[in-house]
Design an enzyme around this catalytic site. Structure first.
Site, PDB file in Angstrom:
ATOM      1  N   ALA A 230      -0.574  64.546 -24.340  1.00  0.00           N
ATOM      2  CA  ALA A 230      -1.778  64.124 -23.617  1.00  0.00           C
ATOM      3  C   ALA A 230      -1.597  64.324 -22.128  1.00  0.00           C
ATOM      4  O   ALA A 230      -0.483  64.257 -21.605  1.00  0.00           O
ATOM      5  CB  ALA A 230      -2.068  62.645 -23.892  1.00  0.00           C
TER       6      ALA A 230
ATOM      7  N   VAL B 214       4.466  54.866 -24.560  1.00  0.00           N
ATOM      8  CA  VAL B 214       5.135  55.142 -23.279  1.00  0.00           C
ATOM      9  C   VAL B 214       4.672  56.501 -22.774  1.00  0.00           C
ATOM     10  O   VAL B 214       4.943  57.526 -23.409  1.00  0.00           O
ATOM     11  CB  VAL B 214       6.675  55.145 -23.435  1.00  0.00           C
ATOM     12  CG1 VAL B 214       7.345  55.410 -22.087  1.00  0.00           C
ATOM     13  CG2 VAL B 214       7.174  53.830 -24.031  1.00  0.00           C
TER      14      VAL B 214
ATOM     15  N   TYR C 221       1.499  60.247  -2.687  1.00  0.00           N
ATOM     16  CA  TYR C 221       2.302  59.502  -3.659  1.00  0.00           C
ATOM     17  C   TYR C 221       2.338  58.003  -3.313  1.00  0.00           C
ATOM     18  O   TYR C 221       2.129  57.143  -4.190  1.00  0.00           O
ATOM     19  CB  TYR C 221       3.718  60.086  -3.665  1.00  0.00           C
ATOM     20  CG  TYR C 221       4.649  59.505  -4.687  1.00  0.00           C
ATOM     21  CD1 TYR C 221       4.593  59.909  -6.023  1.00  0.00           C
ATOM     22  CD2 TYR C 221       5.609  58.560  -4.326  1.00  0.00           C
ATOM     23  CE1 TYR C 221       5.471  59.385  -6.965  1.00  0.00           C
ATOM     24  CE2 TYR C 221       6.488  58.039  -5.256  1.00  0.00           C
ATOM     25  CZ  TYR C 221       6.414  58.447  -6.573  1.00  0.00           C
ATOM     26  OH  TYR C 221       7.276  57.928  -7.508  1.00  0.00           O
TER      27      TYR C 221
ATOM     28  N   VAL D 201      -2.592  62.284 -19.100  1.00  0.00           N
ATOM     29  CA  VAL D 201      -3.079  60.915 -18.880  1.00  0.00           C
ATOM     30  C   VAL D 201      -4.175  60.825 -17.829  1.00  0.00           C
ATOM     31  O   VAL D 201      -4.825  59.789 -17.701  1.00  0.00           O
ATOM     32  CB  VAL D 201      -1.934  59.941 -18.496  1.00  0.00           C
ATOM     33  CG1 VAL D 201      -0.929  59.798 -19.616  1.00  0.00           C
ATOM     34  CG2 VAL D 201      -1.265  60.353 -17.193  1.00  0.00           C
TER      35      VAL D 201
HETATM   36  P1  NAP Z   1      10.023  62.907 -14.427  1.00  0.00           P
HETATM   37  O1  NAP Z   1      11.411  63.040 -14.902  1.00  0.00           O
HETATM   38  O2  NAP Z   1       9.372  64.050 -13.711  1.00  0.00           O
HETATM   39  O3  NAP Z   1       9.125  62.452 -15.674  1.00  0.00           O
HETATM   40  C1  NAP Z   1       7.726  62.364 -15.606  1.00  0.00           C
HETATM   41  C2  NAP Z   1       7.154  62.813 -16.926  1.00  0.00           C
HETATM   42  O4  NAP Z   1       5.727  62.661 -16.869  1.00  0.00           O
HETATM   43  C3  NAP Z   1       7.433  64.284 -17.221  1.00  0.00           C
HETATM   44  O5  NAP Z   1       7.783  64.477 -18.574  1.00  0.00           O
HETATM   45  C4  NAP Z   1       6.088  64.928 -16.922  1.00  0.00           C
HETATM   46  O6  NAP Z   1       5.877  66.146 -17.586  1.00  0.00           O
HETATM   47  C5  NAP Z   1       5.140  63.844 -17.391  1.00  0.00           C
HETATM   48  N1  NAP Z   1       3.802  64.033 -16.874  1.00  0.00           N
HETATM   49  C6  NAP Z   1       3.428  64.583 -15.689  1.00  0.00           C
HETATM   50  N2  NAP Z   1       2.094  64.631 -15.595  1.00  0.00           N
HETATM   51  C7  NAP Z   1       1.606  64.097 -16.742  1.00  0.00           C
HETATM   52  C8  NAP Z   1       0.298  63.890 -17.234  1.00  0.00           C
HETATM   53  N3  NAP Z   1      -0.788  64.250 -16.521  1.00  0.00           N
HETATM   54  N4  NAP Z   1       0.143  63.313 -18.450  1.00  0.00           N
HETATM   55  C9  NAP Z   1       1.224  62.961 -19.190  1.00  0.00           C
HETATM   56  N5  NAP Z   1       2.492  63.159 -18.771  1.00  0.00           N
HETATM   57  C10 NAP Z   1       2.684  63.719 -17.558  1.00  0.00           C
HETATM   58  O7  NAP Z   1       9.888  61.679 -13.412  1.00  0.00           O
HETATM   59  P2  NAP Z   1      10.659  60.261 -13.370  1.00  0.00           P
HETATM   60  O8  NAP Z   1      11.550  60.283 -12.200  1.00  0.00           O
HETATM   61  O9  NAP Z   1      11.156  59.895 -14.706  1.00  0.00           O
HETATM   62  O10 NAP Z   1       9.436  59.322 -12.976  1.00  0.00           O
HETATM   63  C11 NAP Z   1       8.814  58.441 -13.912  1.00  0.00           C
HETATM   64  C12 NAP Z   1       7.926  57.486 -13.142  1.00  0.00           C
HETATM   65  O11 NAP Z   1       8.730  56.726 -12.225  1.00  0.00           O
HETATM   66  C13 NAP Z   1       6.860  58.172 -12.277  1.00  0.00           C
HETATM   67  O12 NAP Z   1       5.668  57.428 -12.317  1.00  0.00           O
HETATM   68  C14 NAP Z   1       7.472  58.141 -10.898  1.00  0.00           C
HETATM   69  O13 NAP Z   1       6.489  58.214  -9.900  1.00  0.00           O
HETATM   70  C15 NAP Z   1       8.183  56.814 -10.928  1.00  0.00           C
HETATM   71  N6  NAP Z   1       9.259  56.690  -9.949  1.00  0.00           N
HETATM   72  C16 NAP Z   1      10.331  57.524  -9.991  1.00  0.00           C
HETATM   73  C17 NAP Z   1      11.329  57.353  -9.045  1.00  0.00           C
HETATM   74  C18 NAP Z   1      12.555  58.213  -9.031  1.00  0.00           C
HETATM   75  O14 NAP Z   1      13.356  58.078  -8.072  1.00  0.00           O
HETATM   76  N7  NAP Z   1      12.786  59.074 -10.004  1.00  0.00           N
HETATM   77  C19 NAP Z   1      11.219  56.376  -8.054  1.00  0.00           C
HETATM   78  C20 NAP Z   1      10.078  55.566  -8.049  1.00  0.00           C
HETATM   79  C21 NAP Z   1       9.113  55.719  -9.020  1.00  0.00           C
HETATM   80  P3  NAP Z   1       6.271  67.515 -16.787  1.00  0.00           P
HETATM   81  O15 NAP Z   1       7.735  67.465 -16.551  1.00  0.00           O
HETATM   82  O16 NAP Z   1       5.848  68.606 -17.705  1.00  0.00           O
HETATM   83  O17 NAP Z   1       5.476  67.469 -15.503  1.00  0.00           O
END
Ligand code: NAP
Length: 255
Positions: A67, A14, A163, A69
């Site tokens: 990593a 994951v 995005y 990604v």
């Molecule tokens: P989040 O809490 O910011 O979690 C994202 C995680 O990915 C963080 O731990 C982040 O680390 C890590 N990450 C960032 N860049 C990375 C890289 N290059 N390699 C590996 N890990 C990396 O965001 P979330 O809301 O859980 O979002 C998870 C997914 O759902 C994303 O793809 C997002 O676009 C999608 N999504 C979210 C929502 C929403 O409303 N939250 C809605 C639609 C889609 P850092 O914190 O250190 O950057």
């Protein structure tokens, strides 16, 4: 209610597992019996996730792997570490790592466009390719790849040209991967969250979140667990005839 145990003897990787939706997915998959490789750029938050995982099934083994990604060398290193620790390819991969760099199109920098595309779209490409290659070369077909897209990829959103483009790309990538990888028993699907309460949405002003909540038919922002429920279904054989599709998990929000 206790989670069903649909993922015993299953290794899942994951990405973005250190936070928000990715963390909830790691937790849910482990509750269903999976061993989980928690991949994130942020080692501290990934280790916090690791501490929270279930270990109720004999042989269940979890690991944290740091990593980026968006880099092929980093993804390759992850796959090598998984191979040496588990001696088997992951059967489930969830691409949840993602970033935002919001700005109106007229002011959006090339750097912000490139960085969002690199993590949100190239990342799932690299992981999908690496996991599929490892399954195919193992000679034991079968797997489920789940990419976290966004409802924004379908309808666009103010300030999110980069995005939205990345998330629309994720759907195209996933649908194509589904067609190419079906012959190896690998299913590929996209989950499209609406607005989910995570550190990512913490950046959105409260008055905007209140306005969005008012537009959601089910009357609330989603929780990370709402997305994890769907990912567990897609990871399991309960979805064995589902591939190449996108599942909206938005509380009924249609922007
Ligand atoms: P989040 O809490 O910011 O979690 C994202 C995680 O990915 C963080 O731990 C982040 O680390 C890590 N990450 C960032 N860049 C990375 C890289 N290059 N390699 C590996 N890990 C990396 O965001 P979330 O809301 O859980 O979002 C998870 C997914 O759902 C994303 O793809 C997002 O676009 C999608 N999504 C979210 C929502 C929403 O409303 N939250 C809605 C639609 C889609 P850092 O914190 O250190 O950057």
């Amino acid at each position: 209610m206790a989670a069903p145990m649909r993922l015993k003897s299953t290794l899942a990787v994951v990405t973005g597992g250190g936070s928000g939706i990715g963390r909830a997915i790691c937790q849910r998959l482990s509750q269903e019996g999976a061993s989980v490789a928690v991949v994130d750029v942020n080692i501290d938050s990934a280790n916090e996730t690791l501490q929270s995982l279930s270990r109720g099934v004999p042989g269940q083994d979890h690991v944290v792997l740091t990593a980026d990604v968006s880099r092929s060398d980093s993804v390759l290193a992850v796959m090598e570490q998984i191979q040496s620790r588990f001696s088997a390819p992951p059967r489930v991969a969830v691409n949840s790592a993602g970033i935002t760099r919001d700005e109106f199109l007229l002011r959006l920098s090339e750097e912000s466009f490139d960085s969002v595309l690199s993590v949100n779209l190239k990342g799932p490409f690299l992981i999908t390719q690496a996991v599929a290659r490892s399954i195919v070369s193992s000679g034991q077909n079968g797997g489920s790849i789940i990419n976290i897209g966004s409802i924004v990829g379908k309808v666009g959103n103010l300030g999110q040209a980069n995005y939205a483009a990345s998330k629309a790309g994720v759907e195209g990538l996933t649908k194509t991967a589904a067609k190419e990888l079906a012959k190896f028993g690998i299913r590929c699907n996209t989950v499209l969250p609406g607005f989910i309460a995570t550190p990512m949405t913490d950046k959105v002003p409260q008055k905007v979140l209140d306005k969005i909540s008012g537009m959601i038919p089910l009357g609330r922002l989603g929780q990370p667990e709402d997305i994890a429920d769907v990912c567990a279904f897609l990871a399991s054989d309960d979805s064995k005839y589902i591939t190449g599709t996108s599942i909206e998990v938005t509380g009924g929000l249609y922007l």
